[in-house]
Design an enzyme around this catalytic site. Sequence first.
Site, PDB file in Angstrom:
ATOM      1  N   SER A   1      12.283  -3.724  -2.349  1.00  0.00           N
ATOM      2  CA  SER A   1      11.996  -5.026  -1.744  1.00  0.00           C
ATOM      3  C   SER A   1      10.764  -5.691  -2.357  1.00  0.00           C
ATOM      4  O   SER A   1      10.827  -6.816  -2.846  1.00  0.00           O
ATOM      5  CB  SER A   1      11.807  -4.850  -0.236  1.00  0.00           C
ATOM      6  N   GLN A   2       9.622  -5.003  -2.355  1.00  0.00           N
ATOM      7  CA  GLN A   2       8.401  -5.592  -2.915  1.00  0.00           C
ATOM      8  C   GLN A   2       8.444  -5.638  -4.438  1.00  0.00           C
ATOM      9  O   GLN A   2       8.065  -6.637  -5.052  1.00  0.00           O
ATOM     10  CB  GLN A   2       7.160  -4.821  -2.442  1.00  0.00           C
TER      11      GLN A   2
ATOM     12  N   ASP B   1       4.688   5.513  -0.459  1.00  0.00           N
ATOM     13  CA  ASP B   1       3.391   6.197  -0.441  1.00  0.00           C
ATOM     14  C   ASP B   1       3.519   7.703  -0.597  1.00  0.00           C
ATOM     15  O   ASP B   1       2.677   8.344  -1.221  1.00  0.00           O
ATOM     16  CB  ASP B   1       2.643   5.921   0.876  1.00  0.00           C
ATOM     17  N   THR B   2       4.564   8.286  -0.029  1.00  0.00           N
ATOM     18  CA  THR B   2       4.736   9.736  -0.075  1.00  0.00           C
ATOM     19  C   THR B   2       4.963  10.254  -1.493  1.00  0.00           C
ATOM     20  O   THR B   2       4.807  11.449  -1.741  1.00  0.00           O
ATOM     21  CB  THR B   2       5.913  10.174   0.820  1.00  0.00           C
TER      22      THR B   2
ATOM     23  N   HIS C   1      -0.602  -1.094  -0.914  1.00  0.00           N
ATOM     24  CA  HIS C   1      -0.999  -0.421   0.311  1.00  0.00           C
ATOM     25  C   HIS C   1      -2.167   0.479  -0.048  1.00  0.00           C
ATOM     26  O   HIS C   1      -2.183   1.069  -1.122  1.00  0.00           O
ATOM     27  CB  HIS C   1       0.178   0.396   0.861  1.00  0.00           C
TER      28      HIS C   1
END
Length: 171
Positions: A27-28, A84-85, A109
């Site tokens: 998406s981003q 992030d993971t 983020h």
Amino acid sequence: MAKVYYENDADIGPLRSRTVAILGYGSQGRAHALNLRDSGVRVVVGLKGETSKSWEVAKSDGFSPMTVDDASREGDVIMVLIPDTLHKSVYEYSIARWLTEGKALAFAHGYSIRFGEVKPPQDVDVFMVAPKAPGVKVRETFLEGKGVPSLVAVHQDFTGQAKSVALAYAK
């Protein structure tokens, strides 16, 4: 103290001579890559490989996707837009060795930097540009000639240009 910046406070110029590597094309990632390209910035898209669900999407959008390793090597600004993971392992195996002096590492983020999952070398810039909308909305408002609010932060300013590059990216 927080400062509010507006479109006229930013200049796309600091990105014009650089290649931005967008890692991830969800998406981003898709919105960032398309908006940057449409703003005249050279963009490369890095994915885990041809088996990535996004590989054909990136190709259909006119990009020539490459591996994260290759995109990280080619990019002057490396924007990490994967979950992030995965930041720590992808950073260690595919990004870190390509972070040469003066490059920039960017995130949407702050988790990985704040909690030490990613520890960049001292001779690179590190910043965050975090749009406060889903990628579809980021792209939609860009196409309308507008934008969405974003958080911008500089963690490390080796070159003295991190803030101007981050603001250019946000623009």
